[in-house]
Design a protein around this motif. Structure first.
Motif, short mmCIF file in Angstrom:
data_model
loop_
_atom_site.label_atom_id
_atom_site.label_comp_id
_atom_site.label_asym_id
_atom_site.label_seq_id
_atom_site.Cartn_x
_atom_site.Cartn_y
_atom_site.Cartn_z
N ALA A 68 0.87 -1.18 0.00
CA ALA A 68 0.00 0.00 0.00
C ALA A 68 0.90 1.23 0.00
CB ALA A 68 -0.91 0.00 1.23
N LEU A 69 0.43 2.31 -0.56
CA LEU A 69 1.24 3.53 -0.70
C LEU A 69 0.45 4.72 -0.20
CD1 LEU A 69 3.85 4.87 -1.82
CD2 LEU A 69 2.68 5.04 -4.03
N ALA A 70 1.09 5.53 0.64
CA ALA A 70 0.45 6.74 1.15
C ALA A 70 1.44 7.89 1.10
CB ALA A 70 -0.04 6.54 2.59
N GLY A 71 0.94 9.09 0.82
CA GLY A 71 1.82 10.24 0.77
C GLY A 71 1.11 11.50 1.24
N TYR A 72 1.87 12.37 1.87
CA TYR A 72 1.35 13.65 2.36
C TYR A 72 1.94 14.80 1.56
CZ TYR A 72 1.71 17.94 5.13
OH TYR A 72 1.72 19.25 5.53
N SER A 73 1.12 15.68 1.04
CA SER A 73 1.54 16.91 0.36
C SER A 73 2.53 16.57 -0.76
CB SER A 73 2.13 17.89 1.38
OG SER A 73 2.16 19.20 0.86
N MET A 74 3.78 16.98 -0.68
CA MET A 74 4.75 16.60 -1.70
C MET A 74 4.80 15.08 -1.87
SD MET A 74 8.92 16.99 -1.70
CE MET A 74 9.09 15.54 -0.61
N GLY A 75 4.79 14.36 -0.76
CA GLY A 75 4.79 12.90 -0.83
C GLY A 75 3.57 12.35 -1.51
N GLY A 76 2.44 13.04 -1.39
CA GLY A 76 1.22 12.64 -2.08
C GLY A 76 1.35 12.85 -3.58
N ARG A 77 1.95 13.96 -3.98
CA ARG A 77 2.16 14.21 -5.40
C ARG A 77 3.10 13.17 -5.99
NH1 ARG A 77 4.92 18.27 -6.44
NH2 ARG A 77 5.46 19.15 -4.42
N ILE A 78 4.15 12.83 -5.23
CA ILE A 78 5.10 11.82 -5.69
C ILE A 78 4.41 10.46 -5.80
CG2 ILE A 78 7.15 10.51 -4.99
CD1 ILE A 78 8.25 13.19 -3.88
N ALA A 79 3.57 10.12 -4.82
CA ALA A 79 2.86 8.84 -4.84
C ALA A 79 1.92 8.76 -6.03
CB ALA A 79 2.10 8.65 -3.53
N LEU A 80 1.21 9.84 -6.30
CA LEU A 80 0.28 9.86 -7.43
C LEU A 80 1.03 9.74 -8.74
CD1 LEU A 80 -2.66 10.17 -8.35
CD2 LEU A 80 -2.33 12.66 -8.28
N ASP A 81 2.13 10.48 -8.86
CA ASP A 81 2.95 10.39 -10.07
C ASP A 81 3.48 8.98 -10.26
OD1 ASP A 81 4.89 11.88 -12.15
OD2 ASP A 81 6.11 10.51 -10.95
N LEU A 82 3.91 8.34 -9.18
CA LEU A 82 4.44 6.98 -9.26
C LEU A 82 3.37 6.02 -9.79
CD1 LEU A 82 6.54 5.22 -6.50
CD2 LEU A 82 4.78 4.02 -7.76
N ALA A 83 2.15 6.16 -9.27
CA ALA A 83 1.07 5.24 -9.66
C ALA A 83 0.67 5.41 -11.12
CB ALA A 83 -0.14 5.46 -8.76
N LEU A 84 0.89 6.60 -11.69
CA LEU A 84 0.48 6.87 -13.07
C LEU A 84 1.65 6.87 -14.05
CD1 LEU A 84 -2.14 9.67 -12.35
CD2 LEU A 84 -2.61 7.40 -13.29
N ARG A 85 2.86 6.75 -13.53
CA ARG A 85 4.07 6.80 -14.36
C ARG A 85 4.14 5.57 -15.27
NH1 ARG A 85 8.93 9.37 -14.47
NH2 ARG A 85 8.10 10.84 -12.95
N ASP A 86 4.74 5.75 -16.45
CA ASP A 86 4.95 4.64 -17.39
C ASP A 86 3.66 3.89 -17.70
OD1 ASP A 86 7.68 5.25 -17.42
OD2 ASP A 86 8.07 3.98 -15.69
N GLY A 87 2.61 4.67 -17.94
CA GLY A 87 1.34 4.04 -18.28
C GLY A 87 0.67 3.33 -17.13
N GLY A 88 1.06 3.68 -15.91
CA GLY A 88 0.45 3.06 -14.73
C GLY A 88 0.99 1.68 -14.41
N ALA A 89 2.23 1.41 -14.85
CA ALA A 89 2.80 0.08 -14.65
C ALA A 89 2.87 -0.32 -13.18
CB ALA A 89 4.21 0.02 -15.26
N ALA A 90 3.14 0.65 -12.31
CA ALA A 90 3.29 0.34 -10.89
C ALA A 90 1.98 -0.06 -10.23
CB ALA A 90 3.89 1.54 -10.15
N GLN A 91 0.85 0.20 -10.88
CA GLN A 91 -0.44 -0.14 -10.28
C GLN A 91 -0.58 -1.65 -10.07
OE1 GLN A 91 -4.03 1.91 -11.70
NE2 GLN A 91 -2.72 3.34 -12.81
N GLN A 92 0.20 -2.43 -10.78
CA GLN A 92 0.16 -3.88 -10.57
C GLN A 92 0.76 -4.26 -9.21
OE1 GLN A 92 1.88 -5.97 -13.90
NE2 GLN A 92 0.97 -4.57 -15.39
#
Length: 242
Positions: A68-92
């Motif tokens: 599970a992934l959680a982020g606050y403020s900057m960490g939230g932006r980073i978490a959201l970017d990670l989940a959507l990066r590279d076509g959302g590959a990390a969502q798996q």
């Protein structure tokens, strides 16, 4: 005995992984919590370059196959970017996502350019004036108004754990003006998303409401009496939502 699930916790700008300690304590043994210092902060102050891609790689290297992934403020932006990066590959790999006081970025190029210029100027101010002076000015923002004294003191101590060079690099590399806006990609986020905002944090509460309308599987929680730094002011509430 089944091993506890892992949750990776990403801190905000000027914080370190220690800022999550009250939340981790409130969660008890329900989760194995990983709260790293992100590039430019704390023990990772000297890591370069500081950027969304580099931090995403750090997180994915640290985390197990499923987490599970959680982020606050900057960490939230980073978490959201990670989940959507590279076509959302990390969502798996990500079981669910929790965003606290977070934004999908600035929509217009003009807004981003203005924010980059402001962040560049602030970075120069940090380098010339040092962390102590910057920390006092940063805490005086309306965003952090009405924080309980104990919370404000803990946040100030956190800011002093980073270097001027690290914070400046973070501002220039992962600031809101540098971030690619993710609004149009939110409907592609197919995993469950929990959005958390403080009752007193009108700006980010409104952003969370807008995000909830675009995300396929989102739940919004407004934490009573809390400001922007919900996890510092109400760690018990955040732990329960996690």
């Amino acid at each position: 005995m089944t091993a506890p699930a892992t949750i990776v916790l990403l801190h905000g700008f000027t914080q370190t992984g220690r800022s999550w300690d009250p939340v981790v304590a409130a969660m008890g043994e329900r989760y194995r919590a990983l709260a790293p210092d992100l590039r430019g902060h704390g023990s990772a102050s000297d890591l370069r370059p500081v950027g969304f891609g580099e931090i995403a790689a750090d997180v994915l290297a640290l985390a197990p196959a499923r987490f599970a992934l959680a982020g606050y403020s900057m960490g939230g932006r980073i978490a959201l970017d990670l989940a959507l990066r590279d076509g959302g590959a990390a969502q798996q790999r990500i079981e669910r996502l929790t965003l606290i006081g977070a934004s999908p970025g600035l929509r217009s190029a003009g807004e981003r350019a203005a924010r980059r210029a402001a962040d560049d100027a602030l970075a120069e101010q940090i380098l010339s004036g040092g962390v102590e002076a910057f920390a006092r000015g940063w805490a005086a923002q309306p965003l952090f108004a009405d924080q309980p004294p104990a919370v404000a003191a803990a946040a100030h101590a956190e800011r002093l754990r980073s270097t001027p060079e690290g914070l400046a690099a973070s501002l220039c590399g992962t600031g809101t003006g540098t971030m690619e806006p993710l609004w149009e990609r939110l409907p592609r986020l197919r995993l469950p998303v929990t959005l958390i905002a403080g009752e007193r944090d009108a700006k980010f509460r409104a952003l969370a409401e807008q995000m909830a309308e675009l995300l396929p599987d989102a739940t919004l929680h407004v934490v009573e009496g809390a400001g922007h730094a919900v996890q510092l002011e109400r760690p018990d509430a955040v732990a329960a939502l996690l």
